[in-house]
Design a protein around this motif. Sequence first.
Motif, PDB file in Angstrom:
ATOM      1  N   ILE A 104       0.848  -1.201   0.000  1.00 19.69           N
ATOM      2  CA  ILE A 104       0.000   0.000   0.000  1.00 19.69           C
ATOM      3  C   ILE A 104       0.880   1.248   0.000  1.00 19.69           C
ATOM      4  O   ILE A 104       0.652   2.189  -0.768  1.00 19.69           O
ATOM      5  N   GLY A 105       1.885   1.263   0.859  1.00 15.46           N
ATOM      6  CA  GLY A 105       2.770   2.412   0.915  1.00 15.46           C
ATOM      7  C   GLY A 105       3.585   2.582  -0.348  1.00 15.46           C
ATOM      8  O   GLY A 105       3.736   3.699  -0.859  1.00 15.46           O
ATOM      9  N   LEU A 106       4.104   1.486  -0.881  1.00 15.92           N
ATOM     10  CA  LEU A 106       4.913   1.559  -2.095  1.00 15.92           C
ATOM     11  C   LEU A 106       4.083   2.032  -3.285  1.00 15.92           C
ATOM     12  O   LEU A 106       4.533   2.853  -4.096  1.00 15.92           O
ATOM     13  N   LEU A 107       2.864   1.526  -3.387  1.00  7.29           N
ATOM     14  CA  LEU A 107       2.022   1.876  -4.531  1.00  7.29           C
ATOM     15  C   LEU A 107       1.502   3.308  -4.430  1.00  7.29           C
ATOM     16  O   LEU A 107       1.185   3.926  -5.456  1.00  7.29           O
ATOM     17  N   ALA A 108       1.406   3.838  -3.209  1.00 11.68           N
ATOM     18  CA  ALA A 108       0.935   5.209  -3.055  1.00 11.68           C
ATOM     19  C   ALA A 108       1.877   6.197  -3.729  1.00 11.68           C
ATOM     20  O   ALA A 108       1.471   7.294  -4.121  1.00 11.68           O
ATOM     21  N   ALA A 109       3.139   5.815  -3.859  1.00 11.89           N
ATOM     22  CA  ALA A 109       4.122   6.709  -4.477  1.00 11.89           C
ATOM     23  C   ALA A 109       4.181   6.553  -5.990  1.00 11.89           C
ATOM     24  O   ALA A 109       4.874   7.316  -6.658  1.00 11.89           O
ATOM     25  N   ARG A 110       3.472   5.555  -6.522  1.00 12.15           N
ATOM     26  CA  ARG A 110       3.479   5.345  -7.969  1.00 12.15           C
ATOM     27  C   ARG A 110       2.416   6.218  -8.631  1.00 12.15           C
ATOM     28  O   ARG A 110       1.274   6.269  -8.187  1.00 12.15           O
ATOM     29  N   ARG A 111       2.796   6.858  -9.700  1.00 11.43           N
ATOM     30  CA  ARG A 111       1.871   7.761 -10.375  1.00 11.43           C
ATOM     31  C   ARG A 111       1.105   7.076 -11.508  1.00 11.43           C
ATOM     32  O   ARG A 111       0.121   7.630 -11.998  1.00 11.43           O
ATOM     33  N   ASP A 112       1.545   5.908 -11.921  1.00 13.56           N
ATOM     34  CA  ASP A 112       0.863   5.245 -13.032  1.00 13.56           C
ATOM     35  C   ASP A 112      -0.466   4.667 -12.560  1.00 13.56           C
ATOM     36  O   ASP A 112      -0.641   4.327 -11.388  1.00 13.56           O
ATOM     37  N   ALA A 113      -1.377   4.530 -13.475  1.00 12.55           N
ATOM     38  CA  ALA A 113      -2.727   4.056 -13.133  1.00 12.55           C
ATOM     39  C   ALA A 113      -2.779   2.536 -13.007  1.00 12.55           C
ATOM     40  O   ALA A 113      -3.699   1.995 -12.402  1.00 12.55           O
ATOM     41  N   ASP A 114      -1.825   1.839 -13.584  1.00 16.33           N
ATOM     42  CA  ASP A 114      -1.862   0.374 -13.612  1.00 16.33           C
ATOM     43  C   ASP A 114      -1.182  -0.199 -12.375  1.00 16.33           C
ATOM     44  O   ASP A 114      -0.054  -0.689 -12.416  1.00 16.33           O
ATOM     45  N   ARG A 115      -1.868  -0.141 -11.270  1.00 16.42           N
ATOM     46  CA  ARG A 115      -1.354  -0.711 -10.032  1.00 16.42           C
ATOM     47  C   ARG A 115      -2.000  -2.070  -9.795  1.00 16.42           C
ATOM     48  O   ARG A 115      -3.181  -2.255 -10.094  1.00 16.42           O
ATOM     49  N   PRO A 116      -1.278  -3.009  -9.213  1.00 14.58           N
ATOM     50  CA  PRO A 116      -1.906  -4.303  -8.939  1.00 14.58           C
ATOM     51  C   PRO A 116      -2.991  -4.185  -7.880  1.00 14.58           C
ATOM     52  O   PRO A 116      -2.900  -3.358  -6.967  1.00 14.58           O
TER      53      PRO A 116
END
Length: 338
Positions: free
Chosen positions: A247-259
């Motif tokens: 959750i924390g790692l993905l919060a920093a990703r700007r792309d829309a394609d998150r698992p």
Amino acid sequence: MAESIWISLVSNLVRRISRHYVAACAGTIAAIGMVFAGAFAAAASPLYCVLVPHFKDEYWLSVGFGLEQEAERQGVDLLFFEAGGYEARAAQVGQLDACVAQGADAILIGAVTSDHPDLMTAIARVAETVPVFGLVNELHAEALSGRIGVDWQDMGHAIGAHLRQLHPEGSPAKSAVFLTGPAESGWTGPLAAGLRDGLAGSSVSILEVFEADTGIRPQLALAELALERHPDVDYLIGSAPAIEAAIGLLAARRDADRPTLLATYVSHTVIRSLMNGSVLAASFDDPILQAQMAIRQVAAVRAAPDQRLAPEVVLLTREDDDLGAVRISPADYFPAVQ
């Protein structure tokens, strides 16, 4: 900004656990790792010794809370030991002997391994004088006086079957990574088998399995590695600490394609994330109830060794409207460490 997002998404309890184990590295965990207040009181109450792999994630805190609650109701004193992790087999063997030396009337063991000869031999030796009960984790010891815990194959199957419903065979292919505990622990094998069985007949394939101790830092490292190797994966299935890290790692990703995230057991963060839609689903085996059943089973002294007492495994989803009623340890609960 990314770091502040990460910190805001990690529960206060998780941060306290992390600080506790950083400090513990400078001391000793192999001896008596945890003692509840009053456990050494010279009372006539029965004394139950409880051995757990660790208190590095909230699952075992919920078990401890349930044990403490039921022990108070039953008039039982508890003496807690933690091994320090799933690789601390020698520590847990020594703790079995320490329980006997302390005059325990019964031993409840959340085993760090299901079948290693060293632990099996120690249990058989100790069980000659003190009844030993398996607690939560799979344990293939013939000398047990009882067992309390769900079949973790059911925990994995619940997740796999849910994905099979969403993606039946013939629908567009989907991918997943699986983040779990170490192979030597008694629950990871059944969990993986149940997950694969539940996925049978679906269009979802597991690209890679990542294994480590279920402390926060090892599972964070797994999440980082899994997302680095498979940045376009559709699903990340993992332990509660792995999901918290993701959750924390993905919060920093700007792309829309998150698992999409699915948890193999719950924590405070997982439940909150089910509520806000960050997690799709989670298996729930009611660790507090399992702990309460364990104290009752020992107090009753009537279960046969081949009898498994356990609540029903259920699947929690973000569509459930009663997630606030799910019982786990209070957010401010953390046992005193001596």
